[in-house]
Design a protein around this motif. Structure first.
Motif, PDB file in Angstrom:
ATOM      1  N   ASN A 158       0.853  -1.176   0.000  1.00  0.00           N
ATOM      2  CA  ASN A 158       0.000   0.000   0.000  1.00  0.00           C
ATOM      3  C   ASN A 158       0.893   1.231   0.000  1.00  0.00           C
ATOM      4  OD1 ASN A 158      -2.056   1.803   0.239  1.00  0.00           O
ATOM      5  ND2 ASN A 158      -2.665   1.237   2.307  1.00  0.00           N
ATOM      6  N   ARG A 159       1.344   1.618  -1.185  1.00  0.00           N
ATOM      7  CA  ARG A 159       2.252   2.760  -1.299  1.00  0.00           C
ATOM      8  C   ARG A 159       1.491   4.063  -1.057  1.00  0.00           C
ATOM      9  NH1 ARG A 159       7.230   2.642  -2.864  1.00  0.00           N
ATOM     10  NH2 ARG A 159       8.144   0.820  -3.823  1.00  0.00           N
ATOM     11  N   ARG A 160       2.172   4.996  -0.408  1.00  0.00           N
ATOM     12  CA  ARG A 160       1.591   6.313  -0.171  1.00  0.00           C
ATOM     13  C   ARG A 160       2.475   7.352  -0.854  1.00  0.00           C
ATOM     14  NH1 ARG A 160       0.638   2.883   3.770  1.00  0.00           N
ATOM     15  NH2 ARG A 160      -1.301   2.952   4.919  1.00  0.00           N
ATOM     16  N   GLY A 161       1.826   8.336  -1.433  1.00  0.00           N
ATOM     17  CA  GLY A 161       2.579   9.401  -2.097  1.00  0.00           C
ATOM     18  C   GLY A 161       2.313  10.727  -1.411  1.00  0.00           C
ATOM     19  N   PHE A 162       3.370  11.424  -1.050  1.00  0.00           N
ATOM     20  CA  PHE A 162       3.235  12.727  -0.411  1.00  0.00           C
ATOM     21  C   PHE A 162       3.861  13.782  -1.300  1.00  0.00           C
ATOM     22  CE2 PHE A 162       3.387   9.715   3.153  1.00  0.00           C
ATOM     23  CZ  PHE A 162       2.194  10.042   3.795  1.00  0.00           C
ATOM     24  N   SER A 163       3.213  14.945  -1.358  1.00  0.00           N
ATOM     25  CA  SER A 163       3.756  16.049  -2.143  1.00  0.00           C
ATOM     26  C   SER A 163       4.909  16.687  -1.359  1.00  0.00           C
ATOM     27  CB  SER A 163       2.670  17.093  -2.406  1.00  0.00           C
ATOM     28  OG  SER A 163       2.297  17.701  -1.184  1.00  0.00           O
ATOM     29  N   GLU A 164       5.698  17.525  -2.034  1.00  0.00           N
ATOM     30  CA  GLU A 164       6.822  18.212  -1.385  1.00  0.00           C
ATOM     31  C   GLU A 164       6.309  19.106  -0.264  1.00  0.00           C
ATOM     32  OE1 GLU A 164      10.165  18.053  -1.648  1.00  0.00           O
ATOM     33  OE2 GLU A 164       9.819  16.321  -2.936  1.00  0.00           O
ATOM     34  N   GLU A 165       5.150  19.742  -0.478  1.00  0.00           N
ATOM     35  CA  GLU A 165       4.582  20.631   0.532  1.00  0.00           C
ATOM     36  C   GLU A 165       4.201  19.847   1.797  1.00  0.00           C
ATOM     37  OE1 GLU A 165       0.656  23.415   1.176  1.00  0.00           O
ATOM     38  OE2 GLU A 165       1.306  23.019  -0.874  1.00  0.00           O
ATOM     39  N   GLN A 166       3.596  18.665   1.627  1.00  0.00           N
ATOM     40  CA  GLN A 166       3.226  17.836   2.773  1.00  0.00           C
ATOM     41  C   GLN A 166       4.466  17.377   3.535  1.00  0.00           C
ATOM     42  OE1 GLN A 166       0.951  14.968   0.482  1.00  0.00           O
ATOM     43  NE2 GLN A 166      -0.940  15.535   1.567  1.00  0.00           N
ATOM     44  N   LEU A 167       5.523  17.019   2.820  1.00  0.00           N
ATOM     45  CA  LEU A 167       6.755  16.596   3.475  1.00  0.00           C
ATOM     46  C   LEU A 167       7.385  17.739   4.267  1.00  0.00           C
ATOM     47  CD1 LEU A 167       8.305  14.394   0.642  1.00  0.00           C
ATOM     48  CD2 LEU A 167       7.351  13.603   2.803  1.00  0.00           C
ATOM     49  N   ARG A 168       7.331  18.985   3.704  1.00  0.00           N
ATOM     50  CA  ARG A 168       7.870  20.158   4.405  1.00  0.00           C
ATOM     51  C   ARG A 168       7.073  20.452   5.670  1.00  0.00           C
ATOM     52  NH1 ARG A 168       8.949  22.172  -0.443  1.00  0.00           N
ATOM     53  NH2 ARG A 168       7.002  23.283  -0.672  1.00  0.00           N
ATOM     54  N   GLN A 169       5.741  20.305   5.578  1.00  0.00           N
ATOM     55  CA  GLN A 169       4.901  20.555   6.756  1.00  0.00           C
ATOM     56  C   GLN A 169       5.224  19.553   7.867  1.00  0.00           C
ATOM     57  OE1 GLN A 169       0.936  20.269   5.227  1.00  0.00           O
ATOM     58  NE2 GLN A 169       0.842  22.427   4.607  1.00  0.00           N
ATOM     59  N   GLY A 170       5.526  18.311   7.490  1.00  0.00           N
ATOM     60  CA  GLY A 170       5.837  17.281   8.473  1.00  0.00           C
ATOM     61  C   GLY A 170       7.124  17.548   9.232  1.00  0.00           C
ATOM     62  N   GLN A 171       8.043  18.318   8.633  1.00  0.00           N
ATOM     63  CA  GLN A 171       9.311  18.604   9.290  1.00  0.00           C
ATOM     64  C   GLN A 171       9.163  19.587  10.443  1.00  0.00           C
ATOM     65  OE1 GLN A 171      11.705  19.833   5.983  1.00  0.00           O
ATOM     66  NE2 GLN A 171      12.318  17.732   5.486  1.00  0.00           N
ATOM     67  N   SER A 172       8.098  20.391  10.438  1.00  0.00           N
ATOM     68  CA  SER A 172       7.915  21.386  11.494  1.00  0.00           C
ATOM     69  C   SER A 172       7.069  20.866  12.660  1.00  0.00           C
ATOM     70  CB  SER A 172       7.265  22.646  10.908  1.00  0.00           C
ATOM     71  OG  SER A 172       5.978  22.309  10.405  1.00  0.00           O
ATOM     72  N   VAL A 173       6.609  19.641  12.577  1.00  0.00           N
ATOM     73  CA  VAL A 173       5.774  19.072  13.637  1.00  0.00           C
ATOM     74  C   VAL A 173       6.639  18.246  14.577  1.00  0.00           C
ATOM     75  CG1 VAL A 173       3.868  17.464  14.108  1.00  0.00           C
ATOM     76  CG2 VAL A 173       3.752  18.980  12.133  1.00  0.00           C
ATOM     77  N   ILE A 174       6.421  18.430  15.890  1.00  0.00           N
ATOM     78  CA  ILE A 174       7.136  17.618  16.879  1.00  0.00           C
ATOM     79  C   ILE A 174       6.304  16.369  17.113  1.00  0.00           C
ATOM     80  CG2 ILE A 174       7.949  17.466  19.256  1.00  0.00           C
ATOM     81  CD1 ILE A 174       8.363  20.487  19.171  1.00  0.00           C
ATOM     82  N   GLY A 175       6.858  15.218  16.831  1.00  0.00           N
ATOM     83  CA  GLY A 175       6.130  13.966  17.001  1.00  0.00           C
ATOM     84  C   GLY A 175       5.840  13.677  18.460  1.00  0.00           C
TER      85      GLY A 175
END
Length: 199
Positions: A158-175
């Protein structure tokens, strides 16, 4: 075991541990599946590891099994020999193992030829047949015969595709696994080197 005397000591303990992994219930399910899948008048073997080994040892049933999982005219093993010669039978087991690997069974799930031929590890033979059955049920290409509940379906990719914008947003979130900084303060802390206050 062919041409081998009884084992003793550590060798015996290891062999006993291997033999404990053998599942008689699984044997019954695999025998039923092989008979249904091959679709011929195949004699049902008596229950037991030794009988199961003898039943599969010449490799003909294994070759018929892997051929039955392919469409007519597209079978991986062209000629199945009914020879009683040991090297021919071992060769057929090897052909089955190669065909099973091409079919999609992982290398780690495939038994060695001697595991079946000499009865060294019949649990490994069961594991390979289980993996083959699960793969056949999962492929669902119309070649599998028998009850689908006999085997588990393998997980599908079940491959998932993320856009560059979604990947950038994920970098600013503290898990959440990194903890939280909400409500954190140093109240109640004393400086290093000071004695602990007991009240």
């Amino acid at each position: 075991m062919a041409n081998r005397g009884p084992s003793y000591g550590l060798s015996r303990e290891v062999q006993e541990k291997i033999e404990q992994k053998y599942d008689p219930e699984l044997e019954s399910r695999l025998v039923n599946w092989i008979i249904v899948q091959c679709g011929e008048q195949i004699e049902h073997p008596p229950p037991g590891r030794q009988h199961f080994q003898t039943w599969l040892m010449d490799g003909t049933l294994l070759c018929k099994l892997i051929n039955s999982l392919h469409p007519k005219g597209n079978e991986p093993i062209a000629k199945i020999s009914e020879s009683k010669m040991a090297f021919k039978q071992m060769e057929q087991i090897s052909q089955f193992l190669k065909a099973a690997e091409i079919y999609g069974v992982r290398t780690t799930d495939i038994f060695q030829t001697v595991d079946l031929w000499e009865g060294k590890d019949m649990a490994a033979v069961q594991r390979t047949l289980m993996a083959l059955g699960s793969l056949a049920v999962t492929k669902d290409d119309g070649c599998y015969k028998g009850d689908p509940s006999w085997f588990h379906r393998k997980a599908q990719q079940n491959r998932r595709g993320f856009s560059e914008e979604q990947l950038r947003q994920g970098q600013s979130v503290i898990g959440l696994q990194m903890g939280s900084n909400k409500g954190a303060s140093q109240s109640g802390m004393t400086g290093y080197g000071m004695p602990r206050q007991i009240i």
